[in-house]
Design an enzyme around this catalytic site. Sequence first.
Site, mmCIF file in Angstrom:
data_model
loop_
_atom_site.group_PDB
_atom_site.id
_atom_site.type_symbol
_atom_site.label_atom_id
_atom_site.label_comp_id
_atom_site.label_asym_id
_atom_site.label_seq_id
_atom_site.Cartn_x
_atom_site.Cartn_y
_atom_site.Cartn_z
ATOM 1 N N ASP A 42 28.682 40.612 25.267
ATOM 2 C CA ASP A 42 28.781 38.900 26.547
ATOM 3 C C ASP A 42 27.984 38.043 27.182
ATOM 4 O O ASP A 42 26.917 38.755 26.716
ATOM 5 C CB ASP A 42 29.500 39.780 27.737
ATOM 6 C CG ASP A 42 30.578 40.385 26.976
ATOM 7 O OD1 ASP A 42 31.801 39.387 26.353
ATOM 8 O OD2 ASP A 42 30.898 41.628 28.392
ATOM 9 N N GLU A 74 44.211 40.300 28.490
ATOM 10 C CA GLU A 74 43.522 41.428 28.774
ATOM 11 C C GLU A 74 42.679 41.509 29.500
ATOM 12 O O GLU A 74 42.082 40.489 29.941
ATOM 13 C CB GLU A 74 42.472 41.139 27.678
ATOM 14 C CG GLU A 74 42.975 41.187 26.400
ATOM 15 C CD GLU A 74 41.487 40.267 25.179
ATOM 16 O OE1 GLU A 74 42.242 40.223 24.126
ATOM 17 O OE2 GLU A 74 40.055 40.146 25.617
#
Lengths: 402, 258
Positions: free
Chosen positions: B57, B46
């Site tokens: 995040d 990824e």
Amino acid sequence: MSVNSYKNQPDERGHFGPYGGRYVAETLMPLILEVEKTYNEAKADPAFWAQLETLQRDYVGRPSPLYYAKSATETLGGAKIYLKRDELNHTGAHKINHCLGQILVARRMGKTRIICETGAGQHGVATATVCALFDLPCTVFMGAKDIERQKPNVFRMKLLGAEVISVESGSRSLKDAINEALRDWVTNVHDTYYLIGTVNGPHPFPMMVRDFQSIIGTETREQIMKKEGRLPDTLVACIGGGSNAMGLFHPFLDDPEVRMIGVEAAGLGVNTDKHAASLAGGRPGVMHGMNSYFLQNEDGQIQEAHSISAGLDYPGIGPEHAWLFDQRRVDYVAVTDDEALEAFQFLSKTEGIIPALESSHALAHIMKIAPTLPKDHIIVMNLSGRGDKDIFTIAEKLGVKI
Amino acid sequence: MSRIEATFKALNRPALITFIMAGDPDVQTSMDVLKALPDAGADIIELGMPFSDPMADGPTIQLAGQRALKAGANMHRTLQMVRNFRAENTQTPLVLMGYYNPILQYGVEKFMNEAAEAGVDGLIIVDLPPEEASEAQTLAKAKGLDIIRLLTPTTTEERLPKILEGASGFLYYVSITGVTGAAQADLNKIKPHIEQIKTHTDLPIAIGFGIKTPADAAEMAAVGDAIVVGSSIVQTIAEGQSAGAVSQQVSALAKAIA
């Protein structure tokens, strides 16, 4: 493209034309759908509105007066200026309107913890206030930069029992406070309600906050009909995310004779890189759960906003404003820090009313247009907040030690 | 058969998916790390597309994005990294992960065309739920790019069909309610949910968020077809360690689920 009505937005998926929608992490989707469902049920429940109206009257002090600013009008020598006095609300700004509505929705959902973001601290104070009223724990996310320039409101929130979390990430301002609140919400989704402070975020927040703020325009309509026997010619309100402007404008959107002007913060000037005018200097994009106009670079990275007013210091704008801008139903202009500062002092001295720096932006634009308009032209400005919180910023700008 | 499908078919153990941020701390270092990942044991990669406001995040990935942006990262350079990677590696699936706005500003169609041409296999767009995804999804499918959908502990059985419709490649199970780099999930809590999801789909399920150590990886590998490790690898990069140190870390994770 013309439309039959400007008042029937958004569609059922929360879109105002191409704007709005729900751009959130999957974790939040089920909860956001539940907020929408709960709000729709509440909207149809007379008991919900009865409780809200009682609180608005007895706790907030609504209706707020519509005041003819005679001295300001005569000094400027043109249009007749009315001030919608939402700064007289309990907590000193219009934010309490959507906080009361939303806390009732949160309670209906059975949520036991409230979080919010704040820029100038007005929304944080209003949220902390309704949380104290309903005995719910409250966490306020506030950019470190804003904590510095809005100390009185920080202390006020703490007195009301709220926890104030200083946000150090990114630009340490309102945008980053919203990011942090979203991160908290993703983490505590089971018991927490995010009481969003303006007409932005994922659907249904832009619509719901607008509905709760529309009381400003609804009252204004009745009051001006009583005082003048007709609708105003021009409505003016400042815009950060755009909640007070949406509240004033929405009930008038289908009255073509009423011109509306939203005033963005031009900071040091819209031609510099230090402003907060998302419509004047931004373009459509996606952030904070919505499609709208944002200040951003070519690569889609969101840029820092700048305004002397912490409440307008946001690089985005609510999606309904983006749509009204494209439709050209509302005119959007921008006013600089210095112009706002001058308006702040003008109203203090001519009317004995200290306006919030946010609202001073709206007034600064009126100071430009009022002298050019005939004496029978009626302007209504939303005086969305009082300026006590801003005296330290003003003193510093004027080189005065308090 | 797509690279992602082939990878899952060929493995008789759970796959290791590793996340790094494109251009963190600079393009050259990031490229060195990226190229070394397959040999170290990463089955799928990824690659994060930096964004200024990554709302899902935690601090570790936020800072990685900021470092990358400060060093001049942008979408064009991210795609160039993929091209450089593909010049040497035609086997390992590579998935781009990030937020919608940088894609939107690049031009959704242009992005899909160039990503496919560069050798990207799939996309994870964190803030693009199925309700808003139709344009991106149609354009991605036309180019053979998988849209990898997120499932979370809050995903109800009622909502599953909506998420699974149009999903391909694999499913990404966000094992905690929270942001990246948070505490690890309780296996006993997520196991029944994953088993329930498996009755609705044949797609492989990758488990991510909160998996940091080889021991964490081994535990989660018991219920998932793949595990995703991001923040702890990004932390190694943040500490200024070499591509070799990252490789050692990835090798240890790979061994733990072998």
